[in-house]
Motif scaffolding. Structure first.
Motif, PDB file in Angstrom:
ATOM      1  N   PHE A 210      38.781  41.382  35.112  1.00 55.79           N
ATOM      2  CA  PHE A 210      37.661  42.396  34.835  1.00 55.79           C
ATOM      3  C   PHE A 210      36.418  41.853  35.862  1.00 55.79           C
ATOM      4  CE2 PHE A 210      34.905  45.257  33.265  1.00 55.79           C
ATOM      5  CZ  PHE A 210      35.392  46.286  32.510  1.00 55.79           C
ATOM      6  N   THR A 211      36.639  41.844  37.174  1.00 53.22           N
ATOM      7  CA  THR A 211      35.770  41.242  38.013  1.00 53.22           C
ATOM      8  C   THR A 211      35.523  42.063  39.231  1.00 53.22           C
ATOM      9  OG1 THR A 211      35.415  39.017  39.001  1.00 53.22           O
ATOM     10  CG2 THR A 211      37.612  40.395  39.557  1.00 53.22           C
ATOM     11  N   THR A 212      34.275  41.665  39.801  1.00 59.26           N
ATOM     12  CA  THR A 212      33.817  42.347  41.097  1.00 59.26           C
ATOM     13  C   THR A 212      34.597  42.004  42.148  1.00 59.26           C
ATOM     14  OG1 THR A 212      31.858  42.694  42.389  1.00 59.26           O
ATOM     15  CG2 THR A 212      32.312  40.444  41.765  1.00 59.26           C
ATOM     16  N   TYR A 213      34.669  43.096  43.246  1.00 60.63           N
ATOM     17  CA  TYR A 213      35.484  42.840  44.459  1.00 60.63           C
ATOM     18  C   TYR A 213      34.498  43.142  45.577  1.00 60.63           C
ATOM     19  CZ  TYR A 213      36.181  47.671  44.141  1.00 60.63           C
ATOM     20  OH  TYR A 213      36.184  49.060  43.691  1.00 60.63           O
ATOM     21  N   PRO A 214      34.581  42.291  46.541  1.00 60.99           N
ATOM     22  CA  PRO A 214      35.312  41.047  46.594  1.00 60.99           C
ATOM     23  C   PRO A 214      34.926  40.126  45.981  1.00 60.99           C
ATOM     24  CG  PRO A 214      34.284  41.431  48.821  1.00 60.99           C
ATOM     25  CD  PRO A 214      34.102  42.731  48.052  1.00 60.99           C
ATOM     26  N   HIS A 215      35.558  39.198  45.280  1.00 60.09           N
ATOM     27  CA  HIS A 215      34.785  38.090  44.650  1.00 60.09           C
ATOM     28  C   HIS A 215      34.843  36.939  45.435  1.00 60.09           C
ATOM     29  CE1 HIS A 215      34.424  35.135  41.601  1.00 60.09           C
ATOM     30  NE2 HIS A 215      33.917  35.969  40.525  1.00 60.09           N
ATOM     31  N   PRO A 216      33.635  36.172  45.395  1.00 62.72           N
ATOM     32  CA  PRO A 216      33.401  35.141  46.253  1.00 62.72           C
ATOM     33  C   PRO A 216      34.262  33.980  46.416  1.00 62.72           C
ATOM     34  CG  PRO A 216      31.317  35.642  45.425  1.00 62.72           C
ATOM     35  CD  PRO A 216      32.227  36.395  44.487  1.00 62.72           C
ATOM     36  N   SER A 217      34.788  33.649  44.847  1.00 62.69           N
ATOM     37  CA  SER A 217      35.728  32.607  44.798  1.00 62.69           C
ATOM     38  C   SER A 217      37.301  33.010  45.277  1.00 62.69           C
ATOM     39  CB  SER A 217      35.806  32.064  43.304  1.00 62.69           C
ATOM     40  OG  SER A 217      34.550  31.672  42.840  1.00 62.69           O
ATOM     41  N   LEU A 218      37.661  34.109  44.948  1.00 65.65           N
ATOM     42  CA  LEU A 218      38.892  34.631  45.538  1.00 65.65           C
ATOM     43  C   LEU A 218      38.812  34.457  46.973  1.00 65.65           C
ATOM     44  CD1 LEU A 218      39.519  37.621  42.949  1.00 65.65           C
ATOM     45  CD2 LEU A 218      40.672  35.387  43.130  1.00 65.65           C
ATOM     46  N   LEU A 219      37.710  35.040  47.672  1.00 64.75           N
ATOM     47  CA  LEU A 219      37.535  35.069  49.209  1.00 64.75           C
ATOM     48  C   LEU A 219      37.730  33.852  49.710  1.00 64.75           C
ATOM     49  CD1 LEU A 219      34.539  37.395  49.640  1.00 64.75           C
ATOM     50  CD2 LEU A 219      36.794  37.709  50.381  1.00 64.75           C
ATOM     51  N   SER A 220      37.363  32.738  48.915  1.00 65.30           N
ATOM     52  CA  SER A 220      37.177  31.236  49.388  1.00 65.30           C
ATOM     53  C   SER A 220      38.766  30.753  49.210  1.00 65.30           C
ATOM     54  CB  SER A 220      36.547  30.324  48.595  1.00 65.30           C
ATOM     55  OG  SER A 220      36.392  29.054  49.057  1.00 65.30           O
ATOM     56  N   LEU A 252      42.251  48.125  42.662  1.00 65.43           N
ATOM     57  CA  LEU A 252      41.538  47.343  43.687  1.00 65.43           C
ATOM     58  C   LEU A 252      41.872  48.101  45.205  1.00 65.43           C
ATOM     59  CD1 LEU A 252      40.220  44.740  44.691  1.00 65.43           C
ATOM     60  CD2 LEU A 252      42.553  43.973  44.865  1.00 65.43           C
ATOM     61  N   PRO A 253      40.950  48.486  45.992  1.00 65.71           N
ATOM     62  CA  PRO A 253      41.510  49.346  47.134  1.00 65.71           C
ATOM     63  C   PRO A 253      42.178  48.145  47.909  1.00 65.71           C
ATOM     64  CG  PRO A 253      39.084  49.407  46.461  1.00 65.71           C
ATOM     65  CD  PRO A 253      39.504  48.505  45.714  1.00 65.71           C
ATOM     66  N   GLU A 254      43.035  49.035  48.741  1.00 65.81           N
ATOM     67  CA  GLU A 254      43.936  48.281  49.927  1.00 65.81           C
ATOM     68  C   GLU A 254      42.826  47.844  50.993  1.00 65.81           C
ATOM     69  OE1 GLU A 254      47.273  49.326  53.327  1.00 65.81           O
ATOM     70  OE2 GLU A 254      46.598  50.856  51.692  1.00 65.81           O
ATOM     71  N   GLY A 255      43.069  46.587  51.497  1.00 63.99           N
ATOM     72  CA  GLY A 255      42.217  45.989  52.629  1.00 63.99           C
ATOM     73  C   GLY A 255      40.987  45.399  52.020  1.00 63.99           C
ATOM     74  N   VAL A 256      40.764  45.070  50.828  1.00 63.71           N
ATOM     75  CA  VAL A 256      39.545  44.615  50.607  1.00 63.71           C
ATOM     76  C   VAL A 256      39.393  42.976  50.947  1.00 63.71           C
ATOM     77  CG1 VAL A 256      38.124  43.470  48.367  1.00 63.71           C
ATOM     78  CG2 VAL A 256      38.949  45.964  48.532  1.00 63.71           C
ATOM     79  N   TYR A 257      40.619  42.391  50.685  1.00 68.08           N
ATOM     80  CA  TYR A 257      40.751  40.758  51.221  1.00 68.08           C
ATOM     81  C   TYR A 257      41.668  40.602  52.472  1.00 68.08           C
ATOM     82  CZ  TYR A 257      39.006  40.186  46.705  1.00 68.08           C
ATOM     83  OH  TYR A 257      38.168  40.005  45.287  1.00 68.08           O
ATOM     84  N   THR A 258      41.281  39.973  53.315  1.00 71.80           N
ATOM     85  CA  THR A 258      42.053  39.742  54.462  1.00 71.80           C
ATOM     86  C   THR A 258      42.735  38.190  54.064  1.00 71.80           C
ATOM     87  OG1 THR A 258      40.737  40.772  56.090  1.00 71.80           O
ATOM     88  CG2 THR A 258      41.982  39.094  56.804  1.00 71.80           C
ATOM     89  N   LEU A 259      44.147  38.289  54.044  1.00 73.99           N
ATOM     90  CA  LEU A 259      44.765  37.104  53.457  1.00 73.99           C
ATOM     91  C   LEU A 259      44.835  35.962  54.817  1.00 73.99           C
ATOM     92  CD1 LEU A 259      45.554  39.426  51.731  1.00 73.99           C
ATOM     93  CD2 LEU A 259      47.713  37.984  51.424  1.00 73.99           C
ATOM     94  N   GLY A 262      46.239  37.047  57.952  1.00 78.74           N
ATOM     95  CA  GLY A 262      45.724  38.078  58.635  1.00 78.74           C
ATOM     96  C   GLY A 262      46.101  39.352  58.197  1.00 78.74           C
ATOM     97  N   THR A 263      47.073  39.406  57.087  1.00 82.30           N
ATOM     98  CA  THR A 263      47.259  40.661  56.544  1.00 82.30           C
ATOM     99  C   THR A 263      46.329  40.983  55.309  1.00 82.30           C
ATOM    100  OG1 THR A 263      48.823  39.630  54.823  1.00 82.30           O
ATOM    101  CG2 THR A 263      50.073  40.269  56.880  1.00 82.30           C
ATOM    102  N   LYS A 264      46.287  42.274  55.053  1.00 82.34           N
ATOM    103  CA  LYS A 264      45.362  42.728  54.159  1.00 82.34           C
ATOM    104  C   LYS A 264      46.152  42.822  52.478  1.00 82.34           C
ATOM    105  CE  LYS A 264      41.957  43.661  56.947  1.00 82.34           C
ATOM    106  NZ  LYS A 264      40.734  42.991  57.214  1.00 82.34           N
ATOM    107  N   ASN A 265      45.187  42.874  51.491  1.00 80.28           N
ATOM    108  CA  ASN A 265      45.907  43.059  50.264  1.00 80.28           C
ATOM    109  C   ASN A 265      46.351  44.462  50.020  1.00 80.28           C
ATOM    110  OD1 ASN A 265      42.751  43.853  49.963  1.00 80.28           O
ATOM    111  ND2 ASN A 265      43.848  44.802  48.233  1.00 80.28           N
ATOM    112  N   PRO A 266      47.421  44.592  49.327  1.00 75.64           N
ATOM    113  CA  PRO A 266      47.537  46.164  48.833  1.00 75.64           C
ATOM    114  C   PRO A 266      47.015  46.586  47.852  1.00 75.64           C
ATOM    115  CG  PRO A 266      48.926  44.521  47.672  1.00 75.64           C
ATOM    116  CD  PRO A 266      48.292  43.729  48.543  1.00 75.64           C
ATOM    117  N   ALA A 267      46.747  47.832  47.776  1.00 78.43           N
ATOM    118  CA  ALA A 267      46.296  48.610  46.434  1.00 78.43           C
ATOM    119  C   ALA A 267      46.821  47.989  45.339  1.00 78.43           C
ATOM    120  CB  ALA A 267      46.118  50.129  46.649  1.00 78.43           C
ATOM    121  N   ILE A 268      45.831  47.558  44.289  1.00 76.93           N
ATOM    122  CA  ILE A 268      46.489  47.225  43.024  1.00 76.93           C
ATOM    123  C   ILE A 268      45.770  47.822  41.697  1.00 76.93           C
ATOM    124  CG2 ILE A 268      46.842  44.976  41.395  1.00 76.93           C
ATOM    125  CD1 ILE A 268      46.440  43.383  44.328  1.00 76.93           C
ATOM    126  N   LYS A 269      46.746  48.387  40.898  1.00 75.78           N
ATOM    127  CA  LYS A 269      46.197  48.998  39.735  1.00 75.78           C
ATOM    128  C   LYS A 269      45.825  47.852  38.659  1.00 75.78           C
ATOM    129  CE  LYS A 269      49.067  53.129  40.279  1.00 75.78           C
ATOM    130  NZ  LYS A 269      50.028  53.847  39.414  1.00 75.78           N
TER     131      LYS A 269
END
Length: 341
Positions: A210-220, A252-259, A262-269
């Motif tokens: 139950f977290t904000t996005y993009p989350h700084p720690s996940l981005l890191s 979680l919308p598609e493309g919030v995180y760049t892996l 270089g790929t993007k995250n999928p949409a996740i319910k």
């Protein structure tokens, strides 16, 4: 001695004049008028229960409080890092008069559920500002064998600090699929420590439910390691949403995180709700109005600094959260500027 009528009339006139002079002389002089002192607003001392250490909200609230104290007359204050549940208890006890909280925890406090079951419902909680939307993000390293939450049984993960919405939501989702914390090695870590332990290989997963996005720690973590996003079972989502207030189905919308590759995250319910700032109903209308006004006027600068606000518009601060009413002072401002019709 006898007087004629004319003389008597003169004597009476003279006596009346003398009496009038004496009466006037005996009147007390009116005190000099004291100039009215200009009205001074009652001091507003903000004692804020803020967000967890390492969360993006720490920067946001520092900026916000600086704006409050410089823009609102006779305003001082500061924040203590915390989490929604203890913040709301502090609001109830008078320790805080402004708190960081999240809709699911606020709903639990109002109903006397979860960690508020023993202390009982907290009355008079009102929304001041609706901030960012939250959702579920579960990650493991891409080279791990874990493809589902069930695969993590017996392994270590962090849901963030104890008492946060991440913690509560993770327990609720696990319960819907027949699991509990007893089935895992759970580490209650602040976000920065969870990030580091994930990178060091001491954690198998970060379950931020139950977290904000993009989350700084996940981005890191994602910037340094290739990760996999675990799916959240749909039956768990529908089960939690149907049982608890302040919670809704989210994506979680598609493309919030760049892996890392270089790929993007999928949409996740997942499940989610809203981060918001809460006050008690007994806060003055003027104080609530002024804080909301200053936040709105400085929103652009907050948005430049805090990544999770970039997807938000200034009028979104007036988004209603079912079951959590706006303070009358906040509502007054939102209607004045047209955020609420």
């Amino acid at each position: 001695m006898s007087f004629n009528k004319r003389t008597k009339s003169r004597i009476i006139s003279i006596l009346l004049i003398l009496l009038l002079v004496l009466a006037t002389g005996c009147q007390a002089e009116a005190p000099p008028e004291t100039p009215e002192e200009p009205e001074v607003n009652a001091p507003l001392v903000i004692n804020m229960g803020g967000g967890p250490v390492g969360a993006a909200t720490e920067v946001l609230y520092t900026m916000m409080l600086e704006d409050f104290t410089t823009s609102i007359e006779n305003c001082t204050g500061g924040q203590t890092t915390g989490a929604p549940a203890p913040n709301l208890m502090g609001l109830k006890e008078g320790k805080y008069n402004l708190v960081h909280t999240i809709s699911d925890v606020t709903a639990a406090a109002q109903a006397g559920q979860a960690m508020f079951q023993e202390s009982g419902p907290i009355e008079g909680i009102m929304n001041l500002i609706t901030i960012s939307e939250h959702t579920t993000t579960w990650i493991v390293k891409a080279d791990s064998p874990y493809m589902s939450i069930e695969d993590l049984k017996g392994k270590s993960f962090s849901p963030g600090p104890r008492g946060t919405s991440n913690d509560i939501a993770t327990q609720r989702l696990l319960a819907e699929i027949g699991l509990s914390y007893d089935d895992f090695k759970v580490e209650f870590l602040n976000f920065a420590d969870a990030e580091q332990q994930m990178l060091d290989g001491h954690l198998d997963a970060m379950l931020f439910s139950f977290t904000t996005y993009p989350h700084p720690s996940l981005l890191s973590v994602i910037a340094k390691e290739q990760v996999r996003f675990l799916p959240v079972p749909e039956e768990a989502i529908s089960g939690v949403v149907s049982k608890y207030g302040g919670v809704k189905a989210t994506v979680l919308p598609e493309g919030v995180y760049t892996l890392f590759d270089g790929t993007k995250n999928p949409a996740i319910k997942g499940i989610g709700g809203n981060l918001h700032l809460a006050v008690k109903a007994d806060m003055s209308e003027e104080d609530a109005y002024n804080m909301v006004k200053v936040f709105a006027e400085n929103f652009a600068s907050y948005q430049e600094t805090v990544a999770s606000l970039k997807k938000m518009k200034v009028e979104d601060m007036a988004k209603e959260i079912p079951g959590i009413e706006f303070h009358p002072g906040a509502l007054k401002y939102y209607k004045e500027v047209g955020f609420i019709k």
